[in-house]
Motif scaffolding. Structure first.
Motif, short mmCIF file in Angstrom:
data_model
loop_
_atom_site.label_atom_id
_atom_site.label_comp_id
_atom_site.label_asym_id
_atom_site.label_seq_id
_atom_site.Cartn_x
_atom_site.Cartn_y
_atom_site.Cartn_z
N ARG A 1 2.54 6.29 -2.81
CA ARG A 1 3.56 7.19 -3.37
C ARG A 1 3.32 7.40 -4.87
N LEU A 2 2.99 6.32 -5.57
CA LEU A 2 2.81 6.42 -7.01
C LEU A 2 1.55 7.21 -7.37
N ARG A 3 0.54 7.14 -6.53
CA ARG A 3 -0.71 7.86 -6.83
C ARG A 3 -0.52 9.36 -6.77
N ASP A 4 0.54 9.80 -6.10
CA ASP A 4 0.83 11.23 -6.04
C ASP A 4 1.63 11.72 -7.24
N LEU A 5 2.02 10.78 -8.13
CA LEU A 5 2.87 11.14 -9.27
C LEU A 5 2.06 11.12 -10.56
N PRO A 6 2.36 12.01 -11.49
CA PRO A 6 1.72 11.93 -12.82
C PRO A 6 2.35 10.79 -13.61
N LEU A 7 1.54 9.83 -14.05
CA LEU A 7 2.05 8.69 -14.82
C LEU A 7 1.75 8.90 -16.30
N GLY B 1 0.81 -1.22 0.00
CA GLY B 1 0.00 0.00 0.00
C GLY B 1 0.84 1.26 0.00
N ALA B 2 2.00 1.20 0.68
CA ALA B 2 2.85 2.39 0.77
C ALA B 2 3.36 2.80 -0.61
N LEU B 3 3.79 1.82 -1.42
CA LEU B 3 4.30 2.16 -2.74
C LEU B 3 3.18 2.69 -3.63
N LEU B 4 2.02 2.08 -3.55
CA LEU B 4 0.90 2.57 -4.36
C LEU B 4 0.53 4.00 -3.99
#
Length: 625
Positions: A136-142, A131-134
Motif C-alpha cells: 500500500r505504501l509503495r503506491d503512495l508518494p512519500l 507485505g500488505a502494508l508495504l
C-alpha cells in the motif's frame, strides 16, 4: 558539512515560518536547522540530538513542507499515540497504524493517506514487516522516511530490537526518498552500526552535545542489599518531592508493584507499570500518568521510550540500568521542558552482579556480550567514581572537551579519595587464597581476623588478619569498589553470593602496582538520604518552591490557567501538556497578554493553539475561571 549555510539554505525560511506558525517558536535550536536543511534538500541524515532537543521537529517540518506523505517508524504504540495527539493539537494532519486500531480505523487511515489528506503517518517496524502494508505504501508518494529511536537497530546499543534490523530494506523499496534516523543516545560504535544496518552510508551525520544543564544528578551507594531498606529510601526521596511528577525505575515487576503500593500507602499518587500487565491496562496507566498532575510512575524499563511528559521533575533509579546509554535515556525523561529537574540513582554491588547475570542469560554473540559487559562496568565506575557525572557521560559519548557541570553531587560536594592500592592487593589476595568459596562479609571477617569458629587451615593463610588497620566499613567499601571495577566477581549461588577473582590481567596489574586503586572515603556521620536529594540540601530543582516565590497575582493566574488546561484536556481525553506546557502557562501568567496578538508572541503558542484556545485563555485570565 552541507555546502549551504544553515541560515540561508533553500527551504529553511519556509521551515522557520512553519516552526513559528505551528509550534510557536521563533527559530530552531542547536543543530535542528542543519538537519532540516539536509532533509528539505532530499538528502539522508543520522541525527543524534539530546532528549528534549527537538528531534521530532527535524522530520515533522520537512514532512509538512515536502510533497507527499511523511512515514515515521516508531517502536512503541504509546510513543506513536503521544506524538500524533500532540501534532493534531497543533493542527497537523497526522495518524498512526498500530495493533490497537480496529479494521475500520485502519481502513480510514489508509484512505486518508491515499487521498493525500495526511502529512505524517506513524507505523511500527513490526507493521512494516507486513507485505500488505508495504505494498500500500509503495503506491503512495512519500516525502521522507523517519526512523525514530534509531539506536534500537544496533546490537551494540542498549535497547536492541531485531525488527529494526529489517528497516535497511526501505532504501530498496523507496529509492530516492530521503531517510532520517534519529536518536538521543548512541556512541560511535552504535552510530556506525546504525548507518550500516539502515544503508545510510552516504548520510550526513549530526551529533549534538549531550549536555543537559537543567539536570542535577546524584548517586548513592546502597547501605545494604536489603530490598526493604532500598524501598524505604525511595519512599523518603519521593515524599520529599511531594506534588511533583516523577518516575521511579525498578529492576523487576514485583519491585514495581511493591514500591508503588508503598508509595500509595504513604500518600503519593503512584502508578505501577511493567510488561507483565495486559496491553490495555498499561495504556490506561500511561494515560493516567500523562494526564494527572503530580503522578509518579513506578516502572521497569518497559516504560518511557519517547514519552514526552514535559513536567517530570525527577527520575529515581531504585535499581540502576545496564549501561550509560540506558542511564542517559532514562534520566533524560526528567526536565524535558528545560526547567530544573533531578536524576537520583541508588546502586550497590548486588546490582552489578544482577546486571552481569542477566547479560549471561541473554542470547547474543560472545563479542556483543563482552561489549555489553564493559558498558555495564563503565556505568558503575561512573556511579562510584569521583568525576563530575554529566562530564563523565558526555566524554563517554565522545565530547572530549566536556567540563564539570558544577551542580551534580560530585561537583557540589567532591568526595575525598585515598590510595587503596595496597589494601586492594590484600583483598584480592584474600579472595584468591579463600578460593572463591565465601561472600563479602566472610572476606571482611577474614581480613580482620574475626571469622567465627575459624578453622586451622584458614588461620594458616598469609592473609588471615592482615587488614586489622582498616575498619570493617572501610573493607566493605574496598571490596565493593573492586566489584564495580571488575577485579572481583560475584557468583549468585542461589541467593548467597560468592566472591571470586575477576579479570586475571587486571588483577595481575594491581598486584604488580601497575594499576592504582582509589576509593571514596566515607565521611563521619554519613547519611545517604541527605546526599541523594534531601529537600533541605536541594531546593534548586523544586518547581513548587519556584512557583511559591512568584508574586501572588502571578501565582493565582498560573493556577487558574492550569485548572483551565486540565478541563480542556479532560474534555478531549489528551494529556494536559499537549495543550500547553507549564513553562508556556507560566509565561502567559507573568506577561498577562490582553489580546490574541500578544498571546501569539509567547513562545510555544502557535497559530493552531491561538485558533483553538486563544479566546479561552484570555477569558480565563480575565475572569479567573
Amino acid at each position: 558539512m552541507p555546502a549551504d549555510s544553515p541560515t540561508t539554505a533553500p527551504g529553511l525560511d519556509a521551515a522557520r515560518q512553519t516552526l513559528e506558525r505551528v509550534w510557536g517558536h521563533a527559530d530552531f535550536r542547536g543543530l535542528q536547522a542543519r538537519v532540516v536543511t539536509e532533509i528539505m534538500a532530499g538528502r539522508d541524515v543520522l541525527a543524534v540530538l539530546p532528549t528534549g532537543g527537538g528531534k521530532s521537529v527535524c522530520y515533522q517540518i520537512p514532512a509538512i513542507l515536502r510533497p507527499g506523505l511523511g512515514l515515521v517508524v516508531s517502536p512503541l504504540i504509546a510513543l506513536m499515540t503521544d506524538q500524533v495527539e500532540a501534532l493534531k493539537q497543533q493542527g497537523v494532519a497526522a495518524a498512526r497504524l498500530d495493533s490497537g486500531l480496529s479494521l475500520d480505523e485502519r481502513s480510514s487511515v489508509l484512505r486518508a493517506a491515499g487521498s493525500g489528506d495526511l502529512d505524517l503517518l506513524y507505523v511500527s517496524p513490526e507493521g512494516l514487516a507486513s507485505g500488505a502494508l508495504l505494498d500500500r505504501l509503495r503506491d503512495l508518494p512519500l516525502s521522507l522516511i523517519a526512523i525514530d529511536e534509531a539506536h534500537c537497530v544496533s546490537q551494540w546499543g542498549h535497547d536492541f530490537r531485531p525488527d529494526y534490523r529489517t528497516l535497511g530494506r526501505l532504501s530498496e523499496f523507496f529509492p530516492g526518498v530521503p531517510r532520517i534516523a534519529v536518536t538521543a543516545t548512541a556512541d560511535a560504535r552504535t552510530r556506525d552500526d546504525i548507518l550500516a544496518s539502515l544503508h545510510l552510508e552516504h548520510a550526513s551525520v549530526f551529533v549534538d552535545s549531550f549536555a543537559r544543564p537543567n539536570l542535577q544528578l546524584s548517586a548513592v551507594r546502597k547501605e545494604s542489599a536489603s530490598r526493604a531498606r532500598t524501598d524505604a529510601h525511595v519512599i523518603e526521596l519521593v515524599r520529599a518531592r511531594r506534588g511533583q511528577s516523577g518516575v521511579v525505575y525498578c529492576g523487576s515487576r514485583d519491585g514495581c508493584e511493591r514500591v508503588a503500593d508503598a508509595l500509595t500507602s504513604a500518600g503519593t499518587n503512584a502508578i505501577a507499570y511493567h510488561a507483565g500487565m495486559p496491553g490495555p491496562e498499561r495504556d490506561r496507566r500511561l494515560a493516567r500518568f500523562l494526564a494527572e498532575e503530580g503522578a509518579v510512575m513506578v516502572a521497569t524499563i518497559a516504560f518511557g521510550m519517547g514519552v514526552d511528559k514535559a513536567d517530570v521533575r525527577f527520575v529515581i533509579h531504585a535499581d540502576p540500568p545496564g549501561s550509560l546509554e540506558a542511564y542517559w535515556q532514562e534520566i533524560g525523561r526528567a526536565g524535558r521542558d528545560g526547567e530544573p529537574a533531578e536524576g537520583i540513582t541508588l546502586y550497590g554491588p548486588s546490582d552489578i552482579a544482577w546486571t552481569l547475570r542477566r547479560l549471561e542469560t541473554r542470547p547474543m554473540a560472545e563479542e556483543v556480550k563482552a561489549v555489553q559487559t564493559r558498558k555495564a562496568r563503565q556505568l558503575f565506575a561512573m556511579l562510584d567514581g569521583a568525576i563530575c557525572r554529566p562530564q563523565a557521560v558526555r566524554r563517554y559519548f565522545g565530547e572530549t572537551d566536556a567540563g564539570p557541570c558544577g551542580v551534580c553531587d560530585v561537583c557540589a560536594d567532591p568526595p575525598a579519595l585515598y590510595d587503596a592500592t595496597v589494601p586492594a592487593q590484600k583483598a584480592l589476595a584474600a579472595v584468591q587464597r579463600l578460593g572463591g568459596r565465601f561472600g563479602r562479609g566472610r572476606i571482611v571477617d577474614h581480613l580482620l581476623g574475626k571469622t567465627k569458629d575459624v578453622q586451622p587451615w584458614e588461620q594458616a593463610l598469609s592473609t588471615w588478619g592482615i587488614g586489622k588497620d582498616i575498619a570493617a566499613a572501610g573493607w566493605r567499601d574496598i571490596v565493593d569498589h573492586l566489584l564495580f571495577e571488575g577485579l572481583l566477581l560475584e557468583d549468585p549461588n542461589d541467593g548467597k553470593p560468592l566472591v571470586g577473582l575477576g579479570d586475571a590481567e587486571a588483577v595481575r596489574a594491581v598486584y604488580k602496582g601497575e594499576r592504582s586503586i582509589e576509593v571514596r572515603r566515607t565521611p563521619p556521620g554519613f547519611e545517604a538520604s541527605s546526599r541523594s536529594g534531601s529537600p533541605r540540601a536541594r531546593t534548586r530543582n523544586d518547581r513548587n518552591a519556584a512557583v511559591e516565590a512568584l508574586d501572588a497575582d502571578v501565582r493565582a493566574r498560573f493556577e487558574t490557567l492550569r485548572a483551565w488546561r486540565r478541563d480542556r484536556a479532560a474534555e478531549q481525553h489528551v494529556p494536559p501538556y499537549v495543550i500547553f506546557q507549564d513553562k508556556t502557562l507560566l509565561e502567559i501568567a507573568q506577561r498577562e497578554p490582553g489580546s490574541l496578538d500578544a498571546l501569539a508572541a509567547i513562545s510555544g503558542v502557535g497559530q493552531s493553539k491561538i485558533d483553538r484556545y486563544g479566546k479561552g485563555v484570555l477569558e480565563a485570565l480575565t475572569t479567573g475561571v
